[in-house]
Design an enzyme around this catalytic site. Structure first.
Site, PDB file in Angstrom:
ATOM      1  N   ILE A  69       0.834  -1.196   0.000  1.00 28.61           N
ATOM      2  CA  ILE A  69       0.000   0.000   0.000  1.00 28.61           C
ATOM      3  C   ILE A  69       0.875   1.256   0.000  1.00 28.61           C
ATOM      4  O   ILE A  69       1.988   1.234   0.543  1.00 28.61           O
ATOM      5  CB  ILE A  69      -0.978   0.000   1.204  1.00 28.61           C
ATOM      6  CG1 ILE A  69      -1.953   1.178   1.138  1.00 28.61           C
ATOM      7  CG2 ILE A  69      -0.243  -0.097   2.518  1.00 28.61           C
ATOM      8  CD1 ILE A  69      -3.122   1.081   2.114  1.00 28.61           C
ATOM      9  N   CYS A  70       0.387   2.296  -0.638  1.00 27.91           N
ATOM     10  CA  CYS A  70       0.985   3.630  -0.609  1.00 27.91           C
ATOM     11  C   CYS A  70       2.376   3.643  -1.252  1.00 27.91           C
ATOM     12  O   CYS A  70       2.511   3.481  -2.443  1.00 27.91           O
ATOM     13  CB  CYS A  70       1.003   4.150   0.826  1.00 27.91           C
ATOM     14  SG  CYS A  70       1.234   5.923   0.992  1.00 27.91           S
ATOM     15  N   HIS A  71       3.428   3.821  -0.451  1.00 28.46           N
ATOM     16  CA  HIS A  71       4.807   3.832  -0.945  1.00 28.46           C
ATOM     17  C   HIS A  71       5.416   2.431  -1.015  1.00 28.46           C
ATOM     18  O   HIS A  71       6.549   2.264  -1.456  1.00 28.46           O
ATOM     19  CB  HIS A  71       5.697   4.702  -0.049  1.00 28.46           C
ATOM     20  CG  HIS A  71       5.468   6.172  -0.200  1.00 28.46           C
ATOM     21  ND1 HIS A  71       4.404   6.820   0.374  1.00 28.46           N
ATOM     22  CD2 HIS A  71       6.175   7.117  -0.867  1.00 28.46           C
ATOM     23  CE1 HIS A  71       4.461   8.109   0.085  1.00 28.46           C
ATOM     24  NE2 HIS A  71       5.523   8.316  -0.673  1.00 28.46           N
TER      25      HIS A  71
END
Length: 170
Positions: A102-104
């Site tokens: 998720i995300c980075h």
């Protein structure tokens, strides 16, 4: 139930670790935190969460785990400079085991050079990196690639992400 390896270090995005971890544990899976040094207390970037690293990367084998979880925040960027972590991530991809990110988090997948032709999402500022790594980027709350990579964008998408990773391990 599944053993889920979680690669994590300081400055992880608090809720992107705690929420999926809690949901996975709630349904009976085991979540093991792995970092450069066992016993280190990693702190979330929001200052809301801390986690003591269960195992050093030197003491684990991907074969002992059923899935890999990569929370976002600055943790993935810090971890991708460590070849041991990058190799560990790559082993999950080669074994076609589920990878949840998720995300980075996809920054680690970029460095593992496993994204060519894969469908993925991430936080907006990582999108160009995954595209340059050969991935098909989708700006959607959850993207599930046939290889087993499940990706999500931001904390706003956490409920959909949690649902997808629980279903993947069912």
């Amino acid at each position: 139930m599944a053993k889920v390896a979680t690669v994590i270090t300081d400055l992880f995005e608090d809720i992107e670790f705690t929420s999926p971890r809690d949901v996975l544990i709630e349904v009976g899976h085991e979540v093991i935190t792995i970092g450069p040094e066992a016993g280190h207390t990693a702190k979330g970037k929001q200052g809301e969460a801390e986690v003591t690293i269960d195992k050093s990367i030197d003491d684990v084998k991907s074969a002992d785990y059923d899935a890999l979880f990569i929370p976002g925040g600055f943790s993935p960027d810090k971890l991708r400079k460590d070849d041991r972590i990058v190799d560990f991530v790559r082993e999950f991809a080669f074994a076609r085991k589920p990878i949840f990110t998720i995300c980075h988090g996809p920054q680690l997948l970029v460095n593992a050079d496993i994204l060519r032709g894969k469908d993925i999402t991430s936080v907006k500022q990582v999108a160009i990196d995954v595209k340059n790594a050969g991935a098909n980027f989708y700006d959607e709350e959850v993207v599930i690639d046939p290889s087993g990579i499940i990706s999500s964008r931001t904390p706003e998408d956490i409920d959909a992400f949690n649902k997808a990773i629980v279903e993947a391990l069912a």
